[in-house]
Design a protein around this motif. Sequence first.
Motif, PDB file in Angstrom:
ATOM      1  N   TYR A 130       0.815  -1.220   0.000  1.00  0.00           N
ATOM      2  CA  TYR A 130       0.000   0.000   0.000  1.00  0.00           C
ATOM      3  C   TYR A 130       0.849   1.271   0.000  1.00  0.00           C
ATOM      4  CZ  TYR A 130      -3.924  -3.061   1.119  1.00  0.00           C
ATOM      5  OH  TYR A 130      -4.883  -4.046   1.085  1.00  0.00           O
ATOM      6  N   GLU A 133      -0.461   7.011   1.930  1.00  0.00           N
ATOM      7  CA  GLU A 133      -1.690   7.723   2.280  1.00  0.00           C
ATOM      8  C   GLU A 133      -2.752   6.849   2.925  1.00  0.00           C
ATOM      9  OE1 GLU A 133      -0.096   7.962  -0.573  1.00  0.00           O
ATOM     10  OE2 GLU A 133       0.656  10.037  -0.457  1.00  0.00           O
ATOM     11  N   VAL A 134      -2.649   5.540   2.781  1.00  0.00           N
ATOM     12  CA  VAL A 134      -3.682   4.658   3.343  1.00  0.00           C
ATOM     13  C   VAL A 134      -3.119   3.685   4.374  1.00  0.00           C
ATOM     14  CG1 VAL A 134      -5.086   4.791   1.261  1.00  0.00           C
ATOM     15  CG2 VAL A 134      -3.429   2.939   1.484  1.00  0.00           C
ATOM     16  N   ARG A 135      -1.840   3.805   4.723  1.00  0.00           N
ATOM     17  CA  ARG A 135      -1.213   2.805   5.588  1.00  0.00           C
ATOM     18  C   ARG A 135      -1.761   2.796   7.007  1.00  0.00           C
ATOM     19  NH1 ARG A 135       5.093   3.537   3.580  1.00  0.00           N
ATOM     20  NH2 ARG A 135       4.762   2.683   1.480  1.00  0.00           N
ATOM     21  N   ARG A 137      -4.866   3.332   7.870  1.00  0.00           N
ATOM     22  CA  ARG A 137      -6.114   2.574   7.807  1.00  0.00           C
ATOM     23  C   ARG A 137      -5.843   1.077   7.691  1.00  0.00           C
ATOM     24  NH1 ARG A 137      -9.078   5.901   3.188  1.00  0.00           N
ATOM     25  NH2 ARG A 137      -7.022   6.875   3.130  1.00  0.00           N
ATOM     26  N   TYR A 273      -8.613   5.560  10.406  1.00  0.00           N
ATOM     27  CA  TYR A 273      -9.293   6.328   9.365  1.00  0.00           C
ATOM     28  C   TYR A 273      -9.044   7.825   9.548  1.00  0.00           C
ATOM     29  CZ  TYR A 273     -13.078   8.325   6.574  1.00  0.00           C
ATOM     30  OH  TYR A 273     -13.801   9.068   5.671  1.00  0.00           O
ATOM     31  N   ASP A 276      -5.440   8.972   8.648  1.00  0.00           N
ATOM     32  CA  ASP A 276      -5.235   9.082   7.201  1.00  0.00           C
ATOM     33  C   ASP A 276      -5.969  10.276   6.601  1.00  0.00           C
ATOM     34  OD1 ASP A 276      -3.457   7.065   6.673  1.00  0.00           O
ATOM     35  OD2 ASP A 276      -4.987   5.556   6.268  1.00  0.00           O
ATOM     36  N   LYS A 277      -7.173  10.560   7.092  1.00  0.00           N
ATOM     37  CA  LYS A 277      -8.028  11.567   6.475  1.00  0.00           C
ATOM     38  C   LYS A 277      -7.757  12.997   6.951  1.00  0.00           C
ATOM     39  CE  LYS A 277     -10.638   9.315   3.585  1.00  0.00           C
ATOM     40  NZ  LYS A 277     -10.669   9.640   2.157  1.00  0.00           N
ATOM     41  N   LYS A 334       4.133   6.121   8.287  1.00  0.00           N
ATOM     42  CA  LYS A 334       3.998   7.347   7.509  1.00  0.00           C
ATOM     43  C   LYS A 334       5.293   8.153   7.431  1.00  0.00           C
ATOM     44  CE  LYS A 334      -0.965   8.286   7.905  1.00  0.00           C
ATOM     45  NZ  LYS A 334      -1.188   8.558   6.480  1.00  0.00           N
TER      46      LYS A 334
END
Length: 414
Positions: A130, A133-135, A137, A273, A276-277, A334
Amino acid sequence: MENAHMSNGKRNFIFSLLFLGWIVDSLTLFGMNVAIIPISKELHLSQTQSGMVISSFWLSSACITLIAGWFADKFGSRKVIVISVFIISLFSLLTGMVGSFVAILAIRLILGLGDGGLPTGSSVAITEIYKREVRARVKSMLLAAQLIGGVLALYISGLILDIWGWRVMFYLIGGVGLVVTLLLFKYYNPPKVVKTTLVGNIYPKIPMKDLYKSKFLWLLVIMYFCSSIVHWGFSSWLPSYLEQTRGLNLKTVGSLAMIPQAFGLLSAILTGYLIDKSLAGKEKFIVLIGAAISGIFLLLMFKAPSIQLAITYQSIFSFGESAIGMAILSIPLKYVSQNVIGSFMGTMYFSGGLAGVIAPTAMGALIDVFEGSFQAAFFFLIGALVVVIIGAILFKFPKNNTSIFESNSLEVKA
């Protein structure tokens, strides 16, 4: 760069196999926390010896994480993960055959080797599969697998122990785990990752001495160690606390212990979540708030006049405690270079394994010293949360949110 040759379907299938491996691991891990009650009675173990049975698992787990991290950095995650799940499954099955304190201590010691390799190898796998940006999650989903396994272990363990006994429970977990091992061996093939600079040169290896000079690493290690003291100390002794102090039977213990685990599961998914967001770079504040909530409601749980209030307070504690772990573990995924992520996470998981060694035995000893009272043991956990708060206050992110140990590098997945 995300691998353009890998479809989302294949990526998610690979991750689902990893997810199953984590569930098997947590079944044997949390199942022992309930099974230790009848095991202690059958084998005539003291509270300290019971703590040692749980802690022996973490001793070998801690020792193997550093090796597993280096191995995964060098050869990829596949071998580490397949071997780890095999060891976990085989020695879970063998746990059902033991007949003495020494035997169960030895079995759990070997089983811990598998547990130590799985999370470290999985952290490398996330970076192989992955994009950044999504790690968080994705990591939250693996923690969710651990918590789902914990919920299943607590509930199923209570039922199986009540009907067939603890030996059958470990036979079933081991059998399921061996099936998962075969699936992983046949189908788990994550992409290889080549680390290059922006001009196309292979990025140089980072000397281990430079890794271990990093204040960024050691603050995370301290926070993760202390949060793991709380997590493993509490989860290891909760079933015994509910049985001995609250007077519940094994079936009820398993059923009630599911509720806080479910809150922890919700917290892990939600935290991943949000990081990441919208909360990337604010992880330390999640740690601070989570630690404060955990400490307050742990104390309230111990003093609760009824089992209903105790479970309510424990659920809020679990929500905060799970947010702490998720926030701490998402930071390296990240902000740390692909080149050293295995060794970096291996060091963190080593500290978590040490906490798993220390916490159950220390709590068992405190319970023995205070003649069955859990008060000193709970204050031991609250003290660890205070250290987490101090570490979070001192923690600083890299400037401009750049990667640690990486300079103008680009990840290319082959």
